[in-house]
Design an enzyme around this catalytic site. Structure first.
Site, PDB file in Angstrom:
ATOM      1  N   HIS A 363       0.804 -12.349   9.925  1.00 47.28           N
ATOM      2  CA  HIS A 363      -0.267 -11.945  10.824  1.00 47.28           C
ATOM      3  C   HIS A 363       0.193 -11.799  12.273  1.00 47.28           C
ATOM      4  O   HIS A 363      -0.342 -10.983  13.007  1.00 47.28           O
ATOM      5  CB  HIS A 363      -1.470 -12.868  10.657  1.00 47.28           C
ATOM      6  CG  HIS A 363      -2.223 -12.537   9.406  1.00 47.28           C
ATOM      7  ND1 HIS A 363      -2.025 -13.219   8.227  1.00 47.28           N
ATOM      8  CD2 HIS A 363      -3.072 -11.523   9.131  1.00 47.28           C
ATOM      9  CE1 HIS A 363      -2.772 -12.661   7.287  1.00 47.28           C
ATOM     10  NE2 HIS A 363      -3.412 -11.625   7.798  1.00 47.28           N
ATOM     11  N   GLU A 605      -7.316  -6.313  -3.135  1.00 51.29           N
ATOM     12  CA  GLU A 605      -6.038  -6.859  -2.673  1.00 51.29           C
ATOM     13  C   GLU A 605      -5.457  -7.868  -3.653  1.00 51.29           C
ATOM     14  O   GLU A 605      -4.467  -8.518  -3.371  1.00 51.29           O
ATOM     15  CB  GLU A 605      -6.142  -7.435  -1.253  1.00 51.29           C
ATOM     16  CG  GLU A 605      -7.343  -8.259  -0.955  1.00 51.29           C
ATOM     17  CD  GLU A 605      -7.426  -8.667   0.525  1.00 51.29           C
ATOM     18  OE1 GLU A 605      -6.536  -8.356   1.315  1.00 51.29           O
ATOM     19  OE2 GLU A 605      -8.413  -9.334   0.865  1.00 51.29           O
ATOM     20  N   ASP A 629      -1.797  -7.597   1.075  1.00 53.55           N
ATOM     21  CA  ASP A 629      -1.913  -8.643   0.064  1.00 53.55           C
ATOM     22  C   ASP A 629      -1.685  -8.098  -1.335  1.00 53.55           C
ATOM     23  O   ASP A 629      -1.100  -8.773  -2.186  1.00 53.55           O
ATOM     24  CB  ASP A 629      -3.284  -9.322   0.147  1.00 53.55           C
ATOM     25  CG  ASP A 629      -3.273 -10.398   1.216  1.00 53.55           C
ATOM     26  OD1 ASP A 629      -2.300 -11.178   1.237  1.00 53.55           O
ATOM     27  OD2 ASP A 629      -4.202 -10.451   2.036  1.00 53.55           O
ATOM     28  N   CYS A 676      -6.520  -0.145   4.135  1.00 51.62           N
ATOM     29  CA  CYS A 676      -6.421  -0.718   5.478  1.00 51.62           C
ATOM     30  C   CYS A 676      -5.206  -1.633   5.623  1.00 51.62           C
ATOM     31  O   CYS A 676      -5.098  -2.353   6.606  1.00 51.62           O
ATOM     32  CB  CYS A 676      -7.702  -1.445   5.852  1.00 51.62           C
ATOM     33  SG  CYS A 676      -8.136  -2.751   4.723  1.00 51.62           S
TER      34      CYS A 676
HETATM   35  C1  PEP Z   1      -4.313  -6.597   3.608  1.00 53.30           C
HETATM   36  O1  PEP Z   1      -4.130  -7.618   2.939  1.00 53.30           O
HETATM   37  O2  PEP Z   1      -3.768  -5.504   3.379  1.00 53.30           O
HETATM   38  C2  PEP Z   1      -5.220  -6.640   4.764  1.00 53.30           C
HETATM   39  C3  PEP Z   1      -5.544  -5.544   5.403  1.00 53.30           C
HETATM   40  O3  PEP Z   1      -5.656  -7.855   5.148  1.00 53.30           O
HETATM   41  P1  PEP Z   1      -4.799  -8.940   5.949  1.00 53.30           P
HETATM   42  O4  PEP Z   1      -3.505  -8.317   6.348  1.00 53.30           O
HETATM   43  O5  PEP Z   1      -5.631  -9.362   7.111  1.00 53.30           O
HETATM   44  O6  PEP Z   1      -4.617 -10.035   4.954  1.00 53.30           O
HETATM   45 MG    MG Z   2      -5.488  -9.290   3.088  1.00 56.70          MG
END
Ligand code: PEP
Ligand code: MG
Length: 761
Positions: A363, A605, A629, A676
């Site tokens: 993150h 995911e 994910d 996303c």
């Molecule tokens: C993902 O898992 O692709 C996502 C967009 O969520 P995050 O990266 O916040 O886990």
């Molecule tokens: Mg995610």
């Protein structure tokens, strides 16, 4: 044996430079194995020569002077085979290569084991004896075990030595390169500022004291506070504690005296080290002394000294936690950089990030991309202590950093930087143009956001909507759960700014690597544990407050509110969440607020959601793939673990086939589908997803102009042809190479990572 092994590794670890580390290895191994000779040969930068770099028992004056060419002698045989060679009489072996200067004539028995780090042979560790005898199995096993443990230490010490000891004959002086994985693209020049977590002795960097008198004063205050603490604890326990144990407190007190540890630490500060660094140096050197003692009682004292050091350090960090003078272009360097550490450095000074842990899908990396800060993650062998104040070049696209850059290298990077800036300036002109392919296919380009600062940046860069609002970010910046009203205000601000564009708000997605300081979750397998929707369904009070806040924030706006549920792995979870959302809607309406029903969607995911995508799509308004994910769970590769970062392949055929299935399932139910995850913001990913029929590509704002440029310069037909080929391929590397080649052929080289006009050798 285990003890011996531990001490050798510890001593090598503590060596002040690489030269010293090598000397410790040869003397300690010779002693532990009772042999007459122990030597180390290291592979040089070209990979073609094995340099004789340390010995105990052979001719010392040959150290640094001799080398063997690949294919020459037994040492290189060990290296090439990457396996031990154990011989009763080395001199009779056909590969034996006679080096008159080295003085090994009298030695017959030979055991050589490779030193391997991350699949790479770094060198060879050799022991020799006069007698004609084969080393027995246990001796061989010991040396192999030792070598395996030492490999990481050697790689690290070598890197450290390269920086710390410029006279090192092996080390490169300038342009010392450390490799990690790309975190956030871009090139940046700057000065390293090492940050470390609170009260963690090992990770305190060396730093020159800004003002020695101030450091001494701060240290005195810390010592005084620790004394008071110890006295208090001692008094509290006095009633129940036996006399002998009370003596421990006296010992602690004594350690803090001027003629003991405190005095040494003061001396170290007077020599110019800042207080925290001085505490680390002195305490850890005493800890090591104690740990080596054979008497178990004395050995235990190591823990006491460490504990005392931690206490002093905690106070020091409390008193002067924050560095106040930051260089103009700070490169934030840390063992595990966190969002909170990023916040310690004023935004205008923060130019780059380097983290020893984590990967491109951590993150922190995602945050860095959103803020457009070049970042390299997972640089495991970084000499953290030696980096403070060094000049660094961060190459966030290539995943490398360079310390002490030479003028030549700096000039090459300046040229690349200029090219990048020129391209970005051209991209600015696309801001108000639609994202439409040359043959007329319109693709919606939305943004992923989390920080308030993202709003203006996203709008400036031409975002047409929000595809993912990571609502956990406002939760992370508080010291308790935000109230419903606090949340409403934040959400409203975003929705107003983007209105009439749609805004997709994800419900709280904590767990995994996203922790709230006020709601700690401790698990052995956090990514497979209590995460995302699992947490919020178990705490409906948190979920309901958040959903109500979202719904209220949308009052009177024409832009759609889309509520998105993370980590859904079953229909039951979806149904429960939908029931709660319905209830929240009813409650808000009962309060007399006229609101529209929000759209509700699911993030795909988890592999289970891929196989149930059609059933999920039937029940919701939209699907959105979280490819970060999804890749992690499909490939069973921890997205934060740099050791397996090379296995984290978003273009893996299994992932791409899954993406296509999800798009088909959503469209089968006539529902829109988006993506996303970070894949959507890469040229190859965007082109392939467009070809699969994805309606929305949501990415960090930084990548949006580049993706728009790609889309405007390609046809849907071209992308479909590429996809058709890709779906027949079996390996991620093959797909990666193919897409790279195709994009270049299509005239899109400027958007392909690493495919610039200039290059750095
Ligand atoms: C993902 O898992 O692709 C996502 C967009 O969520 P995050 O990266 O916040 O886990
Ligand atoms: Mg995610």
């Amino acid at each position: 044996m285990l003890e011996t092994l531990r001490y050798i590794v510890q001593d090598v670890n503590a060596a002040s430079n690489f030269r010293r580390a090598l000397d410790i290895i040869v003397s300690r191994v010779r002693e532990a194995m009772g042999t007459e000779v122990c030597s180390v040969y290291m592979v040089d930068q070209s990979g073609e020569r094995y340099l004789f770099v340390a010995t105990e028992g052979l001719n010392q004056s040959a150290v640094g002077q001799l080398s063997l060419e690949r294919g020459q002698g037994l040492v290189t045989l060990v290296g090439t085979r990457a396996e031990p060679v154990n011989l009763e009489d080395a001199t009779t072996h056909p590969k034996f290569h006679y080096l008159p200067e080295i003085g090994e004539e009298p030695f017959h028995a030979f055991l050589g084991v490779p030193i391997i780090h991350h699949r790479k042979v770094l060198g060879v560790l050799v022991v020799q004896q006069r007698a004609r005898r084969k080393f027995d199995e246990s001796e061989e096993a010991f040396l192999v075990t030792l070598s395996a443990q030492l490999a990481g230490v050697i790689a690290h010490a070598r890197a450290t030595g390269d920086l710390a000891d410029h006279t090192d004959p092996i080390g490169e002086r300038a342009d010392t390169c450390f490799t990690g994985v790309p975190g956030s693209p871009g090139i940046m020049f700057g000065t390293a500022v090492v940050v470390h977590p609170t009260a963690h002795l090992e990770s305190v960097p060396d730093r020159d004291a800004e003002d020695i008198m101030v450091e001494l004063m701060v240290f005195d205050r810390a010592i005084k506070s620790v004394r008071q603490d110890i006295q208090l604890i001692g008094e509290q326990l006095a009633l129940n504690l036996p006399r002998e144990e009370q003596a421990l407190f006296d010992a602690y007190f004594h350690m803090l005296d001027d003629d003991a540890l405190a005095g040494e630490i003061r001396d170290c500060i007077r020599d110019g080290q800042w207080a925290q660094g001085a505490v680390r140096q002195v305490i850890l050197s005493h800890v090591r002394q104690f740990e080596k003692m054979t008497d178990s009682y004395l050995r235990e004292r190591a823990a006491d000294v460490r504990e005392l050091g931690q206490r002093v350090l905690a106070y020091l960090q409390d008193i002067r936690q924050k560095k106040t003078n930051f260089p103009q272009n700070c490169i934030l360097v840390g063992e595990e950089v966190t969002a909170a550490m990023m916040a310690e450095i004023p935004a205008e000074n923060l130019a780059g990030i380097v983290s020893m842990r984590g990967s491109g899908s951590s993150h922190v990396a995602i945050l860095a991309r959103a803020l457009d800060i070049p970042t390299v993650m997972g640089v495991m062998d970084l000499p953290l202590f030696a980096l403070e104040g060094r000049q660094l070049i961060v190459d966030g696209s290539g995943g490398q950093i360079y310390a002490n850059p030479s003028r030549v290298l700096a000039a090459q990077f300046q040229e690349l930087l200029a090219e990048e800036q020129e391209f970005s300036a051209e991209l600015e002109e696309l801001r108000n143009l639609p994202s439409i392919t040359k043959d007329g296919r319109r693709i919606r380009l939305w943004v992923n956001i989390g920080l308030t600062g993202d709003i203006s940046r996203s709008l400036d860069l031409g975002a047409e909507g929000v595809g993912l609002f990571r609502t956990e970010v406002p939760f992370m910046t508080k010291d308790r759960f935000p109230t419903e009203e606090e949340q409403r205000v934040i959400y409203r601000e975003h929705m107003l700014a983007f209105n009439p564009r749609p805004v997709t708000m994800r419900t709280l997605d904590i767990g995994g690597d996203k922790a709230l300081s006020y709601f700690p979750i401790h698990e052995d397998n956090p990514f497979l544990g209590w995460r995302g929707i699992r947490v919020t369904l178990d705490h409906p009070e948190i979920f309901m407050a958040q959903v109500r806040a979202m719904i209220k924030a949308s009052t009177g706006l024409s832009g759609a509110l889309r509520i998105m549920l993370p980590m859904i792995s079953s229909l039951a979870e979806l149904e429960e969440a939908q029931a709660l959302i319905d209830r929240a809607l009813t409650e808000v309406r009962e309060e007399g607020i006229p609101v529209l029903r929000p759209e509700v969607g699911v993030m795909v995911e988890v592999p289970a959601a891929v196989y149930q995508a059609r059933l999920l799509a039937k029940r919701v308004d939209f699907l959105s793939v979280g490819s970060n994910d999804l890749t992690q769970y499909m490939l069973a590769v921890d997205r934060n673990n740099p050791r397996v970062a090379s296995l984290y392949q978003e273009l893996h055929p299994a992932v791409l086939h899954a993406l296509r299935e999800v798009a088909k399932a959503a469209h089968g139910e006539h529902k829109p589908v988006g993506i996303c995850g970070e894949l959507a913001g890469t040229p190859a990913g965007a082109v392939l997803c467009m070809a699969m029929g994805y309606d929305v590509l949501s990415m960090n704002a930084t990548n949006l102009p580049k993706v728009k440029w790609v889309i405007r310069n390609i046809t849907l037909l071209q992308s479909r042809r590429m996809l058709a080929q890709v779906l027949k391929m079996h390996q991620a590397d093959e797909i990666q190479a193919f897409m790279r080649e195709q994009l270049i052929k299509a005239g899109l080289a400027r958007a392909v990572p690493g495919q610039r006009t200039s290059s750095v050798n």
